[in-house]
Design a protein around this motif. Sequence first.
Motif, PDB file in Angstrom:
ATOM      1  N   GLU A   1       1.088  -1.218  -0.071  1.00 18.10           N
ATOM      2  CA  GLU A   1      -0.041  -0.057   0.020  1.00 18.10           C
ATOM      3  C   GLU A   1       0.794   1.398   0.118  1.00 18.10           C
ATOM      4  O   GLU A   1       1.367   1.870   1.093  1.00 18.10           O
ATOM      5  CB  GLU A   1      -0.946  -0.179   1.186  1.00 18.10           C
ATOM      6  CG  GLU A   1      -1.867   1.121   1.181  1.00 18.10           C
ATOM      7  CD  GLU A   1      -2.606   1.126   2.487  1.00 18.10           C
ATOM      8  OE1 GLU A   1      -2.532   0.290   3.197  1.00 18.10           O
ATOM      9  OE2 GLU A   1      -3.541   2.043   2.618  1.00 18.10           O
TER      10      GLU A   1
ATOM     11  N   CYS B   1       0.255   5.261   1.685  1.00 16.89           N
ATOM     12  CA  CYS B   1       0.058   5.147   3.067  1.00 16.89           C
ATOM     13  C   CYS B   1       1.469   4.422   4.048  1.00 16.89           C
ATOM     14  O   CYS B   1       1.781   4.937   4.797  1.00 16.89           O
ATOM     15  CB  CYS B   1      -1.251   4.375   3.439  1.00 16.89           C
ATOM     16  SG  CYS B   1      -2.670   5.401   3.072  1.00 16.89           S
TER      17      CYS B   1
ATOM     18  N   TYR C   1      -2.280   3.024  -5.650  1.00 16.01           N
ATOM     19  CA  TYR C   1      -2.477   2.339  -4.237  1.00 16.01           C
ATOM     20  C   TYR C   1      -1.511   1.226  -4.178  1.00 16.01           C
ATOM     21  O   TYR C   1      -0.731   1.317  -3.041  1.00 16.01           O
ATOM     22  CB  TYR C   1      -4.073   1.899  -4.136  1.00 16.01           C
ATOM     23  CG  TYR C   1      -4.875   1.649  -2.897  1.00 16.01           C
ATOM     24  CD1 TYR C   1      -4.083   0.693  -1.970  1.00 16.01           C
ATOM     25  CD2 TYR C   1      -5.771   2.180  -2.506  1.00 16.01           C
ATOM     26  CE1 TYR C   1      -4.646   0.105  -0.590  1.00 16.01           C
ATOM     27  CE2 TYR C   1      -6.421   1.978  -1.229  1.00 16.01           C
ATOM     28  CZ  TYR C   1      -5.734   1.063  -0.295  1.00 16.01           C
ATOM     29  OH  TYR C   1      -6.272   0.700   0.825  1.00 16.01           O
TER      30      TYR C   1
ATOM     31  N   CYS D   1      -7.596   6.256   0.795  1.00 17.35           N
ATOM     32  CA  CYS D   1      -6.876   6.415   1.945  1.00 17.35           C
ATOM     33  C   CYS D   1      -5.579   7.137   1.454  1.00 17.35           C
ATOM     34  O   CYS D   1      -5.023   8.050   1.883  1.00 17.35           O
ATOM     35  CB  CYS D   1      -6.633   5.603   2.801  1.00 17.35           C
ATOM     36  SG  CYS D   1      -6.059   3.827   2.111  1.00 17.35           S
ATOM     37  N   CYS D   2      -5.045   6.361   0.420  1.00 14.32           N
ATOM     38  CA  CYS D   2      -3.961   6.867  -0.273  1.00 14.32           C
ATOM     39  C   CYS D   2      -3.922   8.080  -0.973  1.00 14.32           C
ATOM     40  O   CYS D   2      -2.724   8.792  -0.980  1.00 14.32           O
ATOM     41  CB  CYS D   2      -3.141   5.674  -1.291  1.00 14.32           C
ATOM     42  SG  CYS D   2      -2.674   4.307  -0.132  1.00 14.32           S
TER      43      CYS D   2
HETATM   44 ZN   LIG Z   1      -3.840   3.835   1.751  1.00 15.15          ZN
END
Ligand SMILES: [Zn+2]
Length: 720
Positions: A323, A326, A373, A393-394
């Motif tokens: 990932e 993140c 990602y 999220c990334c």
């Molecule tokens: Zn992420």
Amino acid sequence: MRYAPIFLGLMLSMSPGGPRALAEDPRVLQRGARLIEPFDFRGVALQPGPLKTQVDEVRAFYLAVPDDDLLKGFRARAGHPALGKDLDGWYTSDTFHVFGQVVSGLARLHAATGDPACKEKANRLVEEWAKCIEPDGYFFASRKPNAPHYIYDKMLWGLLDAHAYCGNEQALRHLDRITDWAIRHLDRGRRVNDTSTEWYTLSENLYRAHFATGDLKYRDFAHVWEYRDYWDIYARNGDLFAPRPDGRRNEAYHAYSHVNTLGGAGAAYLATGDVHYLEVIRNAYETIQRDQCYATGGYGPDEMLLPAARILEKLGETHNSFETQCGSWAAFKLSKYLISFTGDAKYGDWVERLAINGLGASPPMTPDGRVFYYSDYCLHGGTKRNTDFGWSCCTGTRPQAFADYADQAYFHDADSIYVNLFTPSTITWNHAGDPIRLAQATTFPEGEETRLTVAVPRPQAFAIKVRTPGWLASPITARVNGEPVEVRPDERHWTTIRRTWNDGDVVSIRLPMRLSVSRPSSRRTPDAFTIGPVVLAFAAPNARPFARVDFDALENALVPMDGRPLRYRAAWDSSLVARPFASFGAGERYFVYLDPSMGSRIPHLDMQFRGRWNDAGAFRFSNEVGATAEGQFEGTGVRWLGKRFDDAGTAEVSIDGKFVAVVDQFGPGRDLPFDWSHRGLSPGRHAIRITVLERKADASLNRFVNVAGIEVLGGAGSTP
Ligand SMILES: [Zn+2]
């Protein structure tokens, strides 16, 4: 992060259950010592080069997202006029919402680049968002945020960084209001590995809030979220996967959040000075390097920390190897804490690897918010691709992590400046009342040399210390104004040149690199090629060119291409070229890791699918009766690669148009081993077809059939 000790005149307030050392003077906010200090962005500027190009691309992307779009959900929820359009994806569904990280990223990009537009945008966003906070402190984008702990943590990033880097004093008032809401409402169940909340990442920012405000409320709340069940395993150098005191066992941990949480232990060390926390992060670093990291510095296949042997197996099973945004951000933070607490440069090696092969190997975002990602190191070939959906999220960690390059490049103490990253840049440092400027010029990693030019208003005595990477082929050599000087690394992995510097002095540092084979453990394969910190990948449409690799002579398998740094031809096939993993663009097929079995495996990417199939990364799956998967191979047998699941059904297998078998993929659990093969074919080319059937086991919850690929048996370079 402004961690310099601050003394504030506060009322003494003791709270039960607060952190240890409460008997000490509560006005002392930080008791953990840092041997060397980050510049916290002050005085540093990246100059034209690969890192700056990426930072500029990221800055332009986030500046271009309209404020009204970013604020739309908050305004609609608050009953205000909500202009703008939906950003879609996770943003609109309020899933792991990234608004706070966008604010943080802009604030940090302002600190890193000096661009006033980033500061103005961060401050506008905070001001407009704050109008949507409800009287009780409720602040989410919708009435259905999926992970309140997670989103609150990201909002802390935004507010603390707007305060620290954009001079936003109001941000601390908002922080106070939303924290009062969080203290009243956040669930305190605190289960191990609870990825629905990621509660265990909260303490880092709450300690930072304590440092920024002096308010003990934040320190006490930070203490609530300390992740002792997990951190303490590192402190005693235990096995993450051994049975816990309650008799239960973790077979895996969510990767990013279980590195991110270590930032909480770093901040706890700063707050308390308790060496227990320092032991946690030191040992965690060693464990993660030894058992979890691939050659790129990436970790967490399918987002999991797993026993070391599984990390290798995963190379053949998944395309979701790391990932990237993140995971790099969490690693950057952990490394920076360690460099600064211990004064040891070895932790900078991880930052460098990720800046080159992890975060730094990401293709740009798409304008609709789709981000890179997962890095893909799959043995059966990988490609770079952005997510199918927007605003994951990334997209939150991306601007934070890229901004951090500027704060990773240099460190200092009272009489030394430390060079951690080899990248074109300048740093201005106040030493003994004078501004000292260092300008770094380099083509690293294409070239092995970096040159540091000193500018001082009058002669000054101080030390320049250069990180001594673990990958060096031979010791660093140095020249000052063209004259060789004797240098050797110290026990903290810095190579020091100490003298009285004159204006215009030039230091040239040579960092010898060599091609080597990276083996993730004592096992001989899978292997990847590296040169210095750079991971290479082969451009190839499929694994066939690797069937003839001599794995006993891999060290001699590549020949340098004249005049093309970091590029090599395969000795066994001159049409095959290896070049830096970072140089591959979206959609190009490549191979990072080599393994003797790879030539015999045909991944689902090279098969033909008809009907409706879903892509799970490692495999495709369908429950549409009559949907087919077909593959061609050359050999005397074939194995179908897949998994057993509790919702799996049956398929008919035919070879060269003739019925062979009905195969059932049902298993009592999920992700269980599946093995079906057929042998005894005549040597030569064959085609296998897998067709989804109506029939299924009574116990199965559905009729899904999955195909990860096929393995050729009895062919050239294949498994016998
Ligand atoms: Zn992420």
